[in-house]
Design a protein around this motif. Structure first.
Motif, PDB file in Angstrom:
ATOM      1  N   GLY A  52      31.758  44.692  26.591  1.00 41.87           N
ATOM      2  CA  GLY A  52      32.565  45.362  27.597  1.00 41.87           C
ATOM      3  C   GLY A  52      33.029  44.412  28.680  1.00 41.87           C
ATOM      4  N   ALA A  53      32.153  43.490  29.096  1.00 41.66           N
ATOM      5  CA  ALA A  53      32.534  42.490  30.103  1.00 41.66           C
ATOM      6  C   ALA A  53      33.706  41.647  29.606  1.00 41.66           C
ATOM      7  CB  ALA A  53      31.338  41.598  30.423  1.00 41.66           C
ATOM      8  N   ILE A  54      33.673  41.278  28.347  1.00 39.40           N
ATOM      9  CA  ILE A  54      34.753  40.474  27.777  1.00 39.40           C
ATOM     10  C   ILE A  54      36.063  41.251  27.802  1.00 39.40           C
ATOM     11  CG2 ILE A  54      35.556  39.357  25.646  1.00 39.40           C
ATOM     12  CD1 ILE A  54      32.514  38.895  25.024  1.00 39.40           C
ATOM     13  N   LEU A  55      35.997  42.545  27.521  1.00 38.35           N
ATOM     14  CA  LEU A  55      37.207  43.369  27.550  1.00 38.35           C
ATOM     15  C   LEU A  55      37.698  43.601  28.974  1.00 38.35           C
ATOM     16  CD1 LEU A  55      36.443  45.983  24.748  1.00 38.35           C
ATOM     17  CD2 LEU A  55      37.808  43.882  24.610  1.00 38.35           C
ATOM     18  N   ILE A  56      36.792  43.780  29.924  1.00 36.97           N
ATOM     19  CA  ILE A  56      37.186  43.892  31.334  1.00 36.97           C
ATOM     20  C   ILE A  56      37.941  42.630  31.750  1.00 36.97           C
ATOM     21  CG2 ILE A  56      36.298  43.949  33.701  1.00 36.97           C
ATOM     22  CD1 ILE A  56      33.964  45.682  32.552  1.00 36.97           C
ATOM     23  N   ILE A  61      37.548  51.124  25.308  1.00 36.89           N
ATOM     24  CA  ILE A  61      36.311  51.884  25.443  1.00 36.89           C
ATOM     25  C   ILE A  61      35.212  50.927  25.878  1.00 36.89           C
ATOM     26  CG2 ILE A  61      34.599  53.284  24.220  1.00 36.89           C
ATOM     27  CD1 ILE A  61      36.957  53.857  22.177  1.00 36.89           C
ATOM     28  N   LEU A  62      34.529  51.266  26.965  1.00 36.60           N
ATOM     29  CA  LEU A  62      33.467  50.428  27.514  1.00 36.60           C
ATOM     30  C   LEU A  62      32.162  51.217  27.513  1.00 36.60           C
ATOM     31  CD1 LEU A  62      35.433  49.122  30.648  1.00 36.60           C
ATOM     32  CD2 LEU A  62      35.270  48.027  28.399  1.00 36.60           C
ATOM     33  N   LEU A  63      31.169  50.747  26.752  1.00 35.04           N
ATOM     34  CA  LEU A  63      29.851  51.361  26.737  1.00 35.04           C
ATOM     35  C   LEU A  63      28.904  50.516  27.579  1.00 35.04           C
ATOM     36  CD1 LEU A  63      30.950  53.132  24.446  1.00 35.04           C
ATOM     37  CD2 LEU A  63      28.831  52.714  23.179  1.00 35.04           C
ATOM     38  N   ALA A  64      28.317  51.125  28.623  1.00 34.47           N
ATOM     39  CA  ALA A  64      27.379  50.432  29.510  1.00 34.47           C
ATOM     40  C   ALA A  64      27.898  49.040  29.859  1.00 34.47           C
ATOM     41  CB  ALA A  64      26.000  50.336  28.861  1.00 34.47           C
ATOM     42  N   PRO A  65      29.124  48.946  30.385  1.00 40.02           N
ATOM     43  CA  PRO A  65      29.729  47.617  30.569  1.00 40.02           C
ATOM     44  C   PRO A  65      28.976  46.767  31.584  1.00 40.02           C
ATOM     45  CG  PRO A  65      31.014  49.305  31.698  1.00 40.02           C
ATOM     46  CD  PRO A  65      30.002  50.032  30.864  1.00 40.02           C
ATOM     47  N   LEU A  66      28.879  45.492  31.263  1.00 43.65           N
ATOM     48  CA  LEU A  66      28.264  44.512  32.165  1.00 43.65           C
ATOM     49  C   LEU A  66      29.289  44.008  33.171  1.00 43.65           C
ATOM     50  CD1 LEU A  66      26.056  42.391  32.990  1.00 43.65           C
ATOM     51  CD2 LEU A  66      27.064  40.899  31.237  1.00 43.65           C
ATOM     52  N   VAL A  67      28.960  44.106  34.442  1.00 44.90           N
ATOM     53  CA  VAL A  67      29.582  43.288  35.477  1.00 44.90           C
ATOM     54  C   VAL A  67      28.420  42.535  36.144  1.00 44.90           C
ATOM     55  CG1 VAL A  67      31.012  43.170  37.546  1.00 44.90           C
ATOM     56  CG2 VAL A  67      31.517  44.891  35.790  1.00 44.90           C
ATOM     57  N   ARG A  68      27.639  43.268  36.933  1.00 44.27           N
ATOM     58  CA  ARG A  68      26.400  42.678  37.423  1.00 44.27           C
ATOM     59  C   ARG A  68      25.215  43.253  36.649  1.00 44.27           C
ATOM     60  NH1 ARG A  68      26.388  42.484  44.060  1.00 44.27           N
ATOM     61  NH2 ARG A  68      28.438  41.491  44.355  1.00 44.27           N
TER      62      ARG A  68
END
Length: 310
Positions: free
Chosen positions: A150-154, A170-177
């Motif tokens: 998800g971080a890569i897609l963001i 679609i982002l499942l439990a996306p990582l930012v921090r």
């Protein structure tokens, strides 16, 4: 669960994806080990592409009459073969599926679970999308990422110009921090001069006990260490993404509120600032690894996604 396959045997047989012939015995053993034996698909491929000094493993499935494509990005420490539930759902929706192992993960080359800079992930993603075009994967291409995927897609949506073929994201439990980010950064600065990696600490990041046991004890493709280089790359990526200009895109986001891996409250607030009215489903009982949560929790978010993608 079948007997473990031999990763080294499979790696020796991988060929360029565009030139792949019917799956070999080693390919079938790999698929069988991860539970893909009953997968209903018209045909599939397993092969590699070369990009940025990496040999990236890709897999593709086509239903009988595909109407779109799901490009699937897995999470940190994961690999594509752990995403059978997502692939089954996508095929049931009439989507072809294209998935790949990130550098340092699964069947792809690279130092295990490491990366020099998150920009390398973008280079690989661009090459995979170019491969989707070469394979004439049906449009639109919906993007699907769990956690680091998800971080890569963001990153792709905020700092690049998405290809015209791209449909929903679609982002499942996306990582930012990640959770306890300040402590992680302090630990990284203290450890960096002395060690290149530390032993991985497994967590119960799903309510599915069988999945947790498999990951911790039976999956031969699981990395066993956390490279400090990956933490350093993340520490440079987070502020860049948090400063990135907003996007007019409106991703679909699924987040578990029992997630102890990412700082999900901060991340959701940030994503609501960065994207135009993202559509969010919050699941109070769900933990981090949504792709391998319990069947009841998976059904809830697959129903949510299906309504938006029908």
């Amino acid at each position: 669960m079948p007997e473990p396959f031999q990763p080294e045997n499979l790696l020796a047989t991988l060929r360029p994806l565009a030139a792949v012939t019917p799956l070999s015995t080693d390919h079938l053993a790999y698929r069988d080990f991860y539970g893909f034996g009953e997968l209903q698909a018209g045909h599939s491929r397993l092969g590699v592409i070369e990009v940025g000094g990496y040999r990236i493993a890709l897999q593709a499935w086509w239903p009988q009459t595909p109407r779109a494509t799901l490009v699937l990005l897995h999470g940190y420490y994961d690999h594509s073969a752990l995403y059978r539930h997502v692939i089954e759902w996508a095929l049931g929706m009439g989507f072809a599926v294209l998935t790949f192992d990130l550098p340092g993960h699964g069947l792809s080359s690279g130092t295990r679970a490491s990366i020099g800079d998150f920009a390398e992930y973008q280079l690989v993603l661009q090459a995979v999308l170019a491969e989707a075009a070469a394979l004439d994967m049906p449009q639109p291409w919906h993007l699907f990422g769990q956690s680091t995927g998800g971080a890569i897609l963001i990153d792709y949506l905020l700092t690049d110009s998405p290809r015209p073929e791209v449909g929903e994201t679609i982002l499942l439990a996306p990582l930012v921090r990640p959770r306890a980010w300040a402590w992680s950064q302090l630990s990284y600065r203290l450890l960096k001069p002395f060690v290149s990696e530390i032993p991985r600490r497994f967590s119960n990041n799903s309510n599915d006990a069988e999945f947790i046991d498999f990951i911790q004890n039976r999956d031969p493709l699981q990395p066993r260490n956390l490279p400090t280089a990956w933490v350093g790359a993340l520490s440079r990526w987070v502020p860049r993404i948090e400063r990135a200009p907003a996007s007019s895109r409106s991703p679909l986001i699924v987040q578990g509120e029992a997630d102890m891996t990412v700082d999900w409250r901060h991340n959701l607030a940030l994503l609501q600032e960065k994207f135009a009215e993202p559509r969010i489903l919050r699941l109070p009982e769900a933990r981090h690894h949504l792709a391998n949560e319990t069947p009841a929790l998976r059904k809830r978010y697959f129903d949510f996604l299906s309504r938006h993608l029908s």
